[in-house]
Scaffold this motif. Sequence first.
Motif, PDB file in Angstrom:
ATOM      1  N   SER A 179      -6.849  22.047   9.867  1.00 13.97           N
ATOM      2  CA  SER A 179      -6.758  22.917  11.028  1.00 13.97           C
ATOM      3  C   SER A 179      -7.247  24.308  10.651  1.00 13.97           C
ATOM      4  O   SER A 179      -7.094  24.739   9.510  1.00 13.97           O
ATOM      5  N   SER A 195      -5.758  27.967  17.857  1.00 10.97           N
ATOM      6  CA  SER A 195      -5.921  27.041  16.746  1.00 10.97           C
ATOM      7  C   SER A 195      -6.778  25.871  17.189  1.00 10.97           C
ATOM      8  O   SER A 195      -6.845  25.535  18.380  1.00 10.97           O
ATOM      9  N   PRO A 248      -7.579  21.952  15.610  1.00 12.33           N
ATOM     10  CA  PRO A 248      -7.382  20.960  14.560  1.00 12.33           C
ATOM     11  C   PRO A 248      -8.668  20.195  14.266  1.00 12.33           C
ATOM     12  O   PRO A 248      -9.677  20.359  14.959  1.00 12.33           O
TER      13      PRO A 248
END
Length: 114
Positions: free
Chosen positions: A32, A49, A51
Amino acid sequence: VQLMESGGGLVQAGGSLRLSCAASGTIFSIDSMAWYRQVPGKQRELVASIPAAGMTNYADSVKGRFTISRDNAKNTVYLQMNSLKPEDTAVYYCHLISGVYGYWGQGTQVTVSS
C-alpha cells in the motif's frame, strides 16, 4: 527503502498541485502507498491511500478534490490536488507499506494562500 517526495509549493486558493513520491532501494513488494499530512500541533492524518489491489480511500475533507494514483512500474505514487483551500496547508508525507515494514518520506510543504 527511501521515499523521495516532490511537487509541493505555494499556490493560491482554488489552484492545483501534483505531489509525487518515488520509492527506491530493495523493495520486494508494495502492499500500500498513501499520503498523510500534518500541521504544527496536530496529529498526522491520512489524506488518501491506494492498495496494491482494491479501492482507494480518501479523507472526507479531500473527497472530490484530490486523486491518488500509482505507477507500479516506477514504484511511484501521486497525489493530484485540485480546488485547494487554505486549510489544506500542511507538510505532506508519503508512506509505503511492504510486508510488516512501513516507511516514511521526509515530507513536502504545501501552502495555500487565501
